[in-house]
Each structure stands twice: as structure tokens, then as C-alpha cells.
Design an enzyme around this catalytic site. Sequence first.
Site, mmCIF file in Angstrom:
data_model
loop_
_atom_site.group_PDB
_atom_site.id
_atom_site.type_symbol
_atom_site.label_atom_id
_atom_site.label_comp_id
_atom_site.label_asym_id
_atom_site.label_seq_id
_atom_site.Cartn_x
_atom_site.Cartn_y
_atom_site.Cartn_z
ATOM 1 N N SER A 64 23.307 14.235 31.389
ATOM 2 C CA SER A 64 24.598 14.633 30.729
ATOM 3 C C SER A 64 24.488 15.777 29.452
ATOM 4 O O SER A 64 25.785 16.259 28.856
ATOM 5 C CB SER A 64 25.150 13.347 29.765
ATOM 6 N N LYS A 67 26.416 18.546 30.442
ATOM 7 C CA LYS A 67 27.842 18.548 30.149
ATOM 8 C C LYS A 67 28.281 19.642 29.060
ATOM 9 O O LYS A 67 29.342 20.434 29.082
ATOM 10 C CB LYS A 67 28.365 17.417 29.703
ATOM 11 N N TYR A 187 28.228 19.161 40.344
ATOM 12 C CA TYR A 187 27.873 18.267 39.075
ATOM 13 C C TYR A 187 26.647 17.603 39.116
ATOM 14 O O TYR A 187 25.736 17.593 38.254
ATOM 15 C CB TYR A 187 29.074 17.073 39.322
ATOM 16 N N TYR A 239 28.117 9.038 24.206
ATOM 17 C CA TYR A 239 28.657 7.992 24.948
ATOM 18 C C TYR A 239 29.651 7.168 23.849
ATOM 19 O O TYR A 239 30.201 7.633 23.238
ATOM 20 C CB TYR A 239 27.602 7.269 25.486
ATOM 21 N N VAL A 257 20.960 10.436 29.844
ATOM 22 C CA VAL A 257 20.076 9.308 30.231
ATOM 23 C C VAL A 257 18.677 9.537 30.738
ATOM 24 O O VAL A 257 17.984 8.610 30.621
ATOM 25 C CB VAL A 257 20.840 8.266 31.141
#
Lengths: 303, 303, 303, 303
Positions: A64, A67, A187, A239, A257
Site C-alpha cells: 500500500s 498508493k 493496481y 489504515y 502490509v
Amino acid sequence: MQFQPILEDIVATLQPQLGAAGRVADYIPALARVPAAQFGIALRTCDGQEAAAGDCRVPFSIQSISKLFALTMGMRVMGDALWQRIGREPSGNPFNSLVQLEAEQGTPRNPFINAGAIAVTDRLVSHGDAKAEMLTLLSGLCNEPVHFDEEVAASEAATGFRNIALGNFMKSFGKIDNDVATVLDVYFHHCALAMNCVQLARATGYLCRDGLHPYNGHHLLTERQTRRVNALMLTCGTYDAAGEFAFLIGLPCKSGVGGGIVAVVPDHLSLCVWSPALDATGNSLLGMKALELFTAKTGLSVF
Amino acid sequence: MQFQPILEDIVATLQPQLGAAGRVADYIPALARVPAAQFGIALRTCDGQEAAAGDCRVPFSIQSISKLFALTMGMRVMGDALWQRIGREPSGNPFNSLVQLEAEQGTPRNPFINAGAIAVTDRLVSHGDAKAEMLTLLSGLCNEPVHFDEEVAASEAATGFRNIALGNFMKSFGKIDNDVATVLDVYFHHCALAMNCVQLARATGYLCRDGLHPYNGHHLLTERQTRRVNALMLTCGTYDAAGEFAFLIGLPCKSGVGGGIVAVVPDHLSLCVWSPALDATGNSLLGMKALELFTAKTGLSVF
Amino acid sequence: MQFQPILEDIVATLQPQLGAAGRVADYIPALARVPAAQFGIALRTCDGQEAAAGDCRVPFSIQSISKLFALTMGMRVMGDALWQRIGREPSGNPFNSLVQLEAEQGTPRNPFINAGAIAVTDRLVSHGDAKAEMLTLLSGLCNEPVHFDEEVAASEAATGFRNIALGNFMKSFGKIDNDVATVLDVYFHHCALAMNCVQLARATGYLCRDGLHPYNGHHLLTERQTRRVNALMLTCGTYDAAGEFAFLIGLPCKSGVGGGIVAVVPDHLSLCVWSPALDATGNSLLGMKALELFTAKTGLSVF
Amino acid sequence: MQFQPILEDIVATLQPQLGAAGRVADYIPALARVPAAQFGIALRTCDGQEAAAGDCRVPFSIQSISKLFALTMGMRVMGDALWQRIGREPSGNPFNSLVQLEAEQGTPRNPFINAGAIAVTDRLVSHGDAKAEMLTLLSGLCNEPVHFDEEVAASEAATGFRNIALGNFMKSFGKIDNDVATVLDVYFHHCALAMNCVQLARATGYLCRDGLHPYNGHHLLTERQTRRVNALMLTCGTYDAAGEFAFLIGLPCKSGVGGGIVAVVPDHLSLCVWSPALDATGNSLLGMKALELFTAKTGLSVF
């Protein structure tokens, strides 16, 4: 400030706890087999000083953290128009993700939850070859080549039913322009980038330099855009523990993660910690402790 | 930096928009009759410099800004034990408040939503005379007497069915120790504090001085506690617009439906803006614009 | 059909399971001390035949079964106007109750959830002395005096924080006309009615006779209204197990946490079972088994 | 009872309202172009008497009515094991569908919501050729050939992003065994069955005959299973209006967005009404009115 001894001190402090608690992400084999007992840390200051310690050159799956770079690419190509289909508010908690997506008609809460990053990726797919551009961007920022881990990307695709659900759910609201499978292929590749702490400390260098690229002297983002990315990291980057990170660490962070966390001290430095074992919120357990130690030792905080 | 001309400039810029948009809170008569076309601004720097402009001395109902002072009192008397029944995460959105309270067994998400402030107040009630102590604290911080508006407090009590519901709902989970009516009487009085911009800029001075009281030379909070209050303001201080505030303004803020917003620039200054007309998120419309102008003009931001 | 041997057979079949599983409601002392190992059953046919077995004359707290009689009273005094503030749909699950109440602006889903019964009671309070009228109604239907258990009513009031929350939450949406405490006093008394199986089998007799009062020859409800009450019992009468009851038992039922369940076979008979130990959905464990046995033995079902 | 004049009377009564209100489903072109001003009705009694009026032989897309036949097939091949992954409770409301699916770990609430029917279809796919078997079943029940409308099936597939999302979401919880695309291909074909009122009145004949096939003398379902299907229709068969249907009509019903509604009077008859214009809950507007008229005129009701 002399950072090298501070980082080494953190490594020494955490050494006894390596692999003692937390859980390595195990939803795909390539992540599940990463040995838990690893810890790395690296930073790069605004003026180019670097420090690194521990497993700082071991590549890991950035997941992530990608992102952050996808958002940066989206802000570059679309400017404020990017926000037409993506919100900027924390999402509350995991439970809410789909509720909110339904209640808010397919508009994800922010670009750092999966739905939001998939929506950003859809925009990138409309504007060019988002896989190649990501590699170009990161290789430039790191000053060395960066690659996708194709095994991880393939595993993500083979097991990513929830992300397929999210993509199709947004498309059912008319909020995804491209073919969902195409968007998710990009993605999943972005998530599957393999990088190390030194590379990520460099790659996030523009975030502590008001948007200035660490090597080529150009603005990757404007000062205003850069502040906004940092603000989003602080409110939404970790998160459902964003409040806890702000409370305990007080720096804009983005976690993945794979066990990596990047952090920014505006006008000072960018930093990456990595340790694969995660806590219940999906953030690296020793990574969080390392960031707490770092802010305690240096007194650095945005607050 | 010379702040007085900056504040005057902001007042001049916003003058044409006074009363043009937004809506004054109207759930009780005492708030509904406040004329919309008012705007005030005041700040106080770490070293005691003050600047103020517009309706900076008109008293208004501080409403949810009182949650900041109640939290401060709670942290002083209870330390970390305060967090046993109160979370530190953003709540997502208004719709979720009761869902979350139910799903999380009566533990409110953070001390800045109503449920959280009621829970903090319950702790304060267990430790002393929370109405008198609030007046003492604020009068000391402002260096002049501060009062409750008893009409507002009475109106809040007479119409506060949702807060009665919240208090009893938490009590049904065993998370409120005192009589709900007693707790709410204190809570409604805290919300009914009447203060002006100059007073609030002073009263929040400890938040930009690592917890140091602006007048008596003692630490109201430790440096670490102060950073944490600022972090909570940034992630949770402005209802469901915390992400938007961080993105657009980039400072820890706490707002109230009376139209006031306090903001902190750590190590620099504390600031209060006020204008009664609210936007859809319950934050002062011109107050937000004023804070955007202020950060744009001064370049101040935590990011 | 000869019902007396069937009921005795059911008592004999369940005897070995008495007190073996389930949990007596323990949120107030008066309920918690009821011995679990009790079971009673009674029925009354359309033409006045009665049968009863086991602990059929032991009084128990009817709790939510009172919602059925409150609804009947509400339909009598208000007709269709009753439905302006109360829905007629199942509520999904307990988790949703407050979500739905919030999402649907204080209008409860149906008259058989707590919020709905409180809303019905508010209407009754506007129309007369709802405590006295309930006693008159039930004493007439049972052909013998019926009383409130004042200890239970007092305990409900002393611990009913969630119901206080529900009442105030609806009032915050303008959907409760009377003082919440007054409404809840009536509601808690209705819940605290002490009745036995024989009485409840009689008291629900109008529901299998198209609304005709079992003793006085008048219509308590019209045929159309009676069908509608039965329909509501089937879709909403047993907390979050209405689908399961329809699937397994196939009769309109209304249950209470005192362990009672009333059931209706339209045009045939009304029936009451009672056993204090509850399953996870709050319905009487042996009561449900008894109803399954009864429908299996008699072949009676609305389907 | 003479049903033919009753049905003709209903057609005459509704004639002036044809096409006056409601909205034809328009999410795919093949449905959007169906003329709104149509109404048909047909019934078949337990002993084989048939009656029909209006557009009773015009084929329409049965859509969700197919969920009834898929459930029947699932109960035949799997018995009670079918319920291991599918619930039997009403779902509350549309808003909740995904919340519940998330909160309940991918187990849909009942077999009549989309998620539930997709889960049933997954079981059917594991047991055989579920497309061919559906045609065989329905052709046998109707005593004449029944077909898929391939244009509708293709359109459903091309636009069914939300169903793709549901299927993948359940698969992410490990609750779908087969390939989602394969399962959805079958599901979309079942929805795309083209039938008329006379055929559907016949095809549901086993539901009023304790499971007995209307033509071949065998039990399609046991008596117990049949009652359970009827119970599920009553509690869950009409989207989020199940409570309203039970209240106003009082019969087990299953509706589809093609404008068809089937209803069962156990031990008496099965019935189908059709009119394409839908109300806000997705049920046929004139279909509901026709069922209200039918129960008022005949006095038939399960209550």
C-alpha cells in the site's frame, strides 16, 4: 543532527524483539514466506544526507505504500480534477469501507484505502501506461532501477476477490471508466513493487522538500500539493490506526502490509522502516515502535 | 512576522461575504438569534505578541471548542487512564456515530465527538466540581473572568434529547459511572461558555508552547501530552471535515457550532476565528476561509 | 382434534430437557431468580375448548408479548393513523436497530421492536390512561384479573438506560409527543405484566377469531386489522429470528424475554408456551421446541 | 369458487390505471423497451382448474422469480446442507445488503436476495448443468417448453457489475466454490427466463399442493420443504417490502423486476400477476394492487 548513530541505536534496541510478536501477512505465499525476524531503517535529509541501518537493503513488497506514488502521479496528470471521484476524509474503520462506498454512491473516502487507490489507478490508466510510468518515476527518485515482483503481482491477481468486488462495485455506480480487470492488473503490479528502505527513503524525499525532486531539480508536485499529500498521509495513511499514529508518532506516514512504513518530517527528512510482522491493524509492529523511538530521540514531530 | 496587518487584511477580504452564505445554528433560540454578519479573528504568539481584528471582542457560545478544555482537564487528572474508555480515531462520518458506539460497546471513537466529550465529562464529575474547575482554568488562561451563558445551558438541557440518548446508551454498556443527568448538566454548561476570539487565542496558548501556561509559568500539560492534543485536533477536531481541514488548512483545529474555530501552529502561535454562519459540516464557513487565507499569507502549516 | 393429550405429550417429551440448556434473562434480579426448569403450555380454540399442561398456571413476566396488546390498543384508538410514525418491515438484526432508527429519522421499523413499542406507547399516552386501560383490556380477555408486577416495573425503570436512549433518540427527531419518562413508565409497566399460559392463550383468542372478543361478542379489531396483526407477528414478532420461526414453525408468534411465546393458528386456536431459559436470539428455547412439536403433531401451519 | 369472472373483474378495474404510474426497469435495453401499459393475471387451483385474463400469455422476463425455482432445485439436490452457507432471515433493507454480507462473513441473509441466489447457484453449478436442469424443470412444470431470452442474459452479463462484486465479495470469504464468472453466467440465464402468467401459475403449482408436481404425480419437494419455501416467500420474497406484502396481501409471494409476482394460497391455488411498471421498492405496482383486490374479493389469506 547525527542520524547514523540514532538509527543504529534503534536497531540495537529492537534486536531482542525481532520476530517475537505480530504476524507476517499470509494471504499470498510470496508474502507468507518472508522471515519475520528482520528490521531495516533508512532516512535521507532535505540536503541529501543519508543514514541507514539493519536490513536496510533487503527488498520487500511495498504494497500500500505504492498508493502514495499512484496519488502523486494522479495529482500530476489531473490536478484538482482528481478529487471529483475521490474523497479526502478518514474512513472510520474497516467495517465501514463498503457501507461508506454504498452510502456515498461509489465514491471512496480517500486515496489510501483500496477502493480509493483503485479509483486513482483507473484515472492513471485513462492517461497512459501506468505500469511503465510508475517504474520510471520510482527509478528516477531512487536513482537506481526499481522492479515489479511478478510472482507477487500474479498472486495478488489470483486471490484478489475483494479488490475485484470493490472495482466492480464502483463501476456499478459509474465511477470506474476502464475495464476493471485492466485497472486491477495495474493496481496489483503497483502493490507488487519490490523496494528496500534506502530506496523508499529516497523515493519519498520530495515530500520533505516541498515537492522538489531529490535529483533532477524539478518540482514533482507544487508546495501546496506536497503539503496536501502529507496531510492525507497523516489523516488516512495507516489504515484504521491513523489517529493512533498521529497521537503516538505525530508524523505523516504511509504503511503497507509488506511491513514497510514511510514517514515524513516536513523540511527535514524522509524515512523508511521495515519489519514484516504486523499488528492487528495491519501496520508493522516493530516499524511503529521504531518510529516512536525515532521521534522520542530526535524530538521531531509536526505537532 | 507582523500579524496585525495580516489579520486586518483578512477582515477586509471577507467583509463582502459577511452573512452571504451558510446558516447560523438554530437548534436553540439563543444561538438562532445571533446575527450572521459578524467575523472576528485574534492570535497570540508563543512570546506573548497579540493581534486581533474585526469582531474579536464579541462573546459567542464556544460549544464544542469546550471539548478541548475538558480533554485537557481529563488528561491532567487521569493521565493515560483517561483512554481506557475513549478512543483516539476519527469517527468516519455522522451517520456512523451510533453504529460505532454500538459496535464498539459504548466506547466513543474520540474525545471530540459528543459521545466522547460526555464520557470525558463523566470522568471529570468523578474527580471534582467540573463546572467550577472549568471556569477557574479558563479565567486563568485568559487572565480575565470567563462565564457560562446560563440561558444557553438551559436551552441545551431542554432540547438535548440526542445527548441524553448518547449518555444513556453509553451507560447501558456500563461506560458512564455517574448519573447521566448530572454529567449532562456539566456538559451543557461547558458547551455554554461565552468567550471571544481574543480570550480563546489566549486560552489555547499552552498548545503552541509545549503545554506551558501562558501566564503562570507552569506546565498545564507535558510536552508529550500537548503534542497528542494537537494530533487529536488535527485528526478529529472538526467534525467530519477533519480530512478536509488537514488538506486545505494543515493546522490542528477545533471548531464549535457557535461559529468559532481555534487553530494551533506549534511553537509559533494560537489563533481563533469566529463567524456564526456554518457550512453543511457544521464548521464556520468564513472561519474556514479565514484560516485558508491565514496559512496562505503566512506560509504556516504543520506539513 | 383432542388437544389435551397432545399438550401432555409435549410436556412429557420436553421434561428431560428442562433447565438443561439456554439462559434465563438476568438483566434484572426479578427475572434472574426465576427457576429455569419450568415449562407450561395452554391453548384455546375458536369455539372455546381449552387445554393446558405443565406449569400452565405459573405467572411469569410477559415482557415483549405486551407489545402485541399495546399495538392492538393503538389500532383501536388510532386506526391507520397509527402507522404514520411506525413502519411494518422486519428490522434485519439487532445490530441495525439504531442504524435504522438514525437512517430512517426516528421512525422505528415495526411495532414489535423496543423503539416501535415505545412509539406506540407514546400514542397511547396521548389518548388516555394507558396503564389502566391495559389492565382492563387483559382482565376482560382473560375473564379474570390481571396485574402488573411492580417490582419488575421498578427494576426495568432503574436499569432501562437503553430504552431511555431509544426514547430520547426518537424525541430528538420529533417523533415522540409526550415526556419520555412518562412514556417509559407506561412501557415498563406493560412489560411487567404477570400472566400465565392459560391467561395468554385466552387473551390472544381474538387473533384466531377474526378480531372477535372471546367473551363479550364484540369485535376488538376488524377482520382486516386482525389479519394484519397476525402478519406482523409472523414477519416481526420474534426479535431477529422471525425468518427462522416462519421456516421452522410457520405460525404468527410473539415472544418475550420472560420466556413466553404466544402463537396463533388463524380460524383454529391461540396458544401460549412458556419456559424461562432463552436461546441466543432471546426466544424461549423449549418454547420454540414445543411449538415445533405442536405443529409437527397437529399438522397446523399457515403455509 | 368461480375464479374467471374475478380475474376479469380485476383486469377491468385496473384497466384505467395501466401505464399511469410506476416505472419500467431500465437498467438494460431489453427491459427498458417493454411497454408499461400491460397487465396479465392467471391462476391454477390444486385440482387443476385454470383461470386467466388480460395479457396472461405475453412472455416477460421473470428475473428474481427464478430465485424460487433455483432454491427448489437446491433443496432437492442438497437437502438441509443447502443452509450451511445461506441464512433464512429478512435482510432489513437494501442499504444493509453489503453491510450484512460483510458483518456476516460472506453468508447472505436469505436465498431471495441477489447474494443468496448467487450462493444457491454456486451450489447448483457444483452439482450439474444448472442451465439445462432449470429448463427441464420449468418445461415439465408448465407442460410446454420454456426458454431463456439470450439477449436479456447477455445484457445482464454486460452490465452486472454489482452482481460481479457480490460474487467476488462472497468468494473473498471462501463462500463460493466455483469460478465467479461461471456461476454468474448461470445466474444471469436463470434471471433471463421468458415466461407468461399462465406458465408461472402452473410452474408454482407444487407450492399449493404440499410439493406435489402438478403433472407427473411425484413430490418435487416434501410437504415440510414446501411449507418452508412458502414461509421464506412470505418473510423474504418481495425485496424490502416483505412486511408490507404480508400486511396488505397476506400471501407468500415472489416478485421480479420484470414486473411479475407469483403468489401461493396453500392448499388452494397458485397465481401470477404481471405488469411492467414498478414502484419504489422494485415490485410491480399494478401487480400489488391486483393481489390486494384478489384477496379482498376472495377472502383468501394465510392469516
